[in-house]
Design a protein around this motif. Structure first.
Motif, PDB file in Angstrom:
ATOM      1  N   UNK A 251       0.806  -1.212   0.000  1.00 54.32           N
ATOM      2  CA  UNK A 251       0.000   0.000   0.000  1.00 54.32           C
ATOM      3  C   UNK A 251       0.849   1.277   0.000  1.00 54.32           C
ATOM      4  N   UNK A 252       1.926   1.365   0.806  1.00 58.54           N
ATOM      5  CA  UNK A 252       2.742   2.587   0.738  1.00 58.54           C
ATOM      6  C   UNK A 252       3.331   2.830  -0.649  1.00 58.54           C
ATOM      7  N   UNK A 253       3.728   1.767  -1.341  1.00 58.42           N
ATOM      8  CA  UNK A 253       4.259   1.926  -2.692  1.00 58.42           C
ATOM      9  C   UNK A 253       3.170   2.430  -3.626  1.00 58.42           C
ATOM     10  N   UNK A 254       1.978   1.866  -3.508  1.00 57.73           N
ATOM     11  CA  UNK A 254       0.839   2.333  -4.313  1.00 57.73           C
ATOM     12  C   UNK A 254       0.595   3.823  -4.095  1.00 57.73           C
ATOM     13  N   UNK A 255       0.609   4.262  -2.847  1.00 62.31           N
ATOM     14  CA  UNK A 255       0.347   5.667  -2.541  1.00 62.31           C
ATOM     15  C   UNK A 255       1.457   6.566  -3.071  1.00 62.31           C
ATOM     16  N   UNK A 256       2.715   6.148  -2.885  1.00 62.36           N
ATOM     17  CA  UNK A 256       3.832   6.950  -3.371  1.00 62.36           C
ATOM     18  C   UNK A 256       3.789   7.089  -4.889  1.00 62.36           C
ATOM     19  N   UNK A 257       3.516   6.005  -5.587  1.00 63.27           N
ATOM     20  CA  UNK A 257       3.443   6.061  -7.049  1.00 63.27           C
ATOM     21  C   UNK A 257       2.296   6.958  -7.507  1.00 63.27           C
ATOM     22  N   UNK A 258       1.182   6.911  -6.789  1.00 60.98           N
ATOM     23  CA  UNK A 258       0.050   7.771  -7.153  1.00 60.98           C
ATOM     24  C   UNK A 258       0.391   9.241  -6.928  1.00 60.98           C
ATOM     25  N   UNK A 272       1.842   6.088  10.738  1.00 58.04           N
ATOM     26  CA  UNK A 272       3.225   6.585  10.757  1.00 58.04           C
ATOM     27  C   UNK A 272       4.200   5.715   9.974  1.00 58.04           C
ATOM     28  N   UNK A 273       4.007   4.396   9.990  1.00 54.31           N
ATOM     29  CA  UNK A 273       4.904   3.513   9.243  1.00 54.31           C
ATOM     30  C   UNK A 273       4.734   3.738   7.749  1.00 54.31           C
ATOM     31  N   UNK A 274       3.482   3.841   7.319  1.00 51.45           N
ATOM     32  CA  UNK A 274       3.245   4.133   5.905  1.00 51.45           C
ATOM     33  C   UNK A 274       3.785   5.510   5.531  1.00 51.45           C
ATOM     34  N   UNK A 275       3.628   6.479   6.416  1.00 51.46           N
ATOM     35  CA  UNK A 275       4.118   7.826   6.124  1.00 51.46           C
ATOM     36  C   UNK A 275       5.620   7.816   5.856  1.00 51.46           C
ATOM     37  N   UNK A 276       6.374   7.061   6.661  1.00 55.32           N
ATOM     38  CA  UNK A 276       7.820   6.956   6.454  1.00 55.32           C
ATOM     39  C   UNK A 276       8.138   6.288   5.118  1.00 55.32           C
ATOM     40  N   UNK A 277       7.431   5.202   4.806  1.00 53.03           N
ATOM     41  CA  UNK A 277       7.686   4.489   3.555  1.00 53.03           C
ATOM     42  C   UNK A 277       7.345   5.355   2.346  1.00 53.03           C
ATOM     43  N   UNK A 278       6.269   6.125   2.435  1.00 63.80           N
ATOM     44  CA  UNK A 278       5.880   7.011   1.334  1.00 63.80           C
ATOM     45  C   UNK A 278       6.905   8.123   1.161  1.00 63.80           C
ATOM     46  N   UNK A 279       7.332   8.721   2.287  1.00 64.31           N
ATOM     47  CA  UNK A 279       8.311   9.811   2.226  1.00 64.31           C
ATOM     48  C   UNK A 279       9.627   9.349   1.627  1.00 64.31           C
ATOM     49  N   UNK A 280       9.979   8.097   1.852  1.00 62.08           N
ATOM     50  CA  UNK A 280      11.229   7.559   1.298  1.00 62.08           C
ATOM     51  C   UNK A 280      11.179   7.475  -0.220  1.00 62.08           C
ATOM     52  N   UNK A 281       9.975   7.272  -0.775  1.00 61.94           N
ATOM     53  CA  UNK A 281       9.847   7.098  -2.227  1.00 61.94           C
ATOM     54  C   UNK A 281       9.459   8.396  -2.933  1.00 61.94           C
TER      55      UNK A 281
END
Length: 309
Positions: A251-258, A272-281
């Motif tokens: 899901x974080x990858x999906x959100x970052x790509x979008x 918060x975990x997703x927020x970190x993963x999204x910010x990294x991408x």
């Protein structure tokens, strides 16, 4: 409207990495000065001039009359060899007119840009091409990536920060986020309960009615999700997860790509975990962790753990 292209972010770490590839060649070329095109060329030119121990100068460009002038009081004394620096070789005339201006004053010239593509008016002597279908995104022009800004053809009539593009998470921001184990135990009952959840009492202080919703909910939940959003007055685009491209764990990858594909500058995430993963991408987007009404800006970069041993 220009052709829509996915944002390709250049954070400062990538900019430094790109520049470092050319330093040995530039040292061997023995330039006399570095000249930046203000504004976009100033940051990379400062890095380059520092690394090469060379004087830094700059020119300015007025797009309307296509006029190039010296931005700095001091300027190189021709004839000499200069490295001209710009952030991107674009479709416009900034770079080509600046090249003509400097060559017309007797300088021997080479050109470096951080990015160019097939639509660039001129091809620089140094610098990488961005991937096909992408548009370079620089930290000093954070808001210029958006559709609203690009529609101005680089001649905005408002401050650039007013062209920001916001997207938000759904569960945990607009409504309560139900525990994952509830879905595993009784999926249909939990989905029915979620459909009846009220609007959160604590919302971001933004005009959210037309904001893009980027959610990890699967595409098969679109009808019931759209119904909830419409009922509560959220009429903006709804981007859902395609199971054929991203699993629930992705899901974080999906959100970052979008975020990158739609060129949003800001995203509000409840986990918060997703927020970190999204910010990294999505490295240049402003990722905000929404913690029950508290907004926390999140930054994340991958590091080599061995560096800390």
């Amino acid at each position: 409207m220009p052709q829509h292209r996915t944002a390709f972010p250049y954070d400062y770490a990538l900019i430094e990495s790109v520049i470092s590839e050319y330093l040995p060649r530039w040292r061997a070329d023995r330039y006399d000065a570095v000249v930046a095109i203000a504004r976009g060329g100033l940051v990379p030119a400062t890095m380059i001039a520092t690394e090469l121990s060379l004087p830094l100068h700059a020119v300015a460009y007025a797009r309307g009359p296509r006029r190039v002038s010296w931005y700095t009081v001091e300027r190189p004394r021709p004839p000499c060899r200069v490295l001209l620096v710009e952030d991107i070789a674009g479709r416009g005339t900034t770079l080509s007119d600046s090249v003509d201006f400097l060559r017309g004053q007797g300088y021997e010239l080479r050109v470096f840009t951080l990015a160019h593509d097939a639509e660039s008016r001129i091809r620089p002597d140094f610098g990488p091409a961005v991937p096909d279908g992408c548009r370079a995104w620089f930290p000093w022009e954070r808001h210029s990536i958006t559709d609203a800004f690009e529609a101005t053809f680089n001649q905005p009539r408002r401050p650039e920060y007013e062209y920001a593009s916001w997207a938000i998470d759904l569960d945990g921001v607009l409504l309560m986020d139900l525990p994952e184990e509830r879905y595993a135990m009784a999926l249909q009952d939990t989905l029915a309960e979620r459909d009846l959840l009220p609007l959160s009492k604590t919302l971001p202080a933004l005009d959210l009615a037309q904001s893009t919703i980027i959610t990890g909910r699967p595409e098969q939940d679109r009808a019931r999700t759209r119904a909830w959003l419409d009922r509560h007055g959220f009429m903006g685009p709804l981007i859902m997860r395609d199971d054929s491209r991203h699993s629930a764990a992705q899901t974080p990858l999906h959100k970052a790509e979008a975020i990158l594909a739609r060129r949003h500058t800001h995203f509000i995430e409840s986990d918060p975990v997703q927020a970190l993963a999204i910010a990294r991408r999505a490295r240049l987007a402003r990722i905000i962790w929404w913690n029950g009404g508290d907004a926390v800006m999140v930054h994340a970069h991958a590091v080599d753990a061995l560096k800390f041993v």
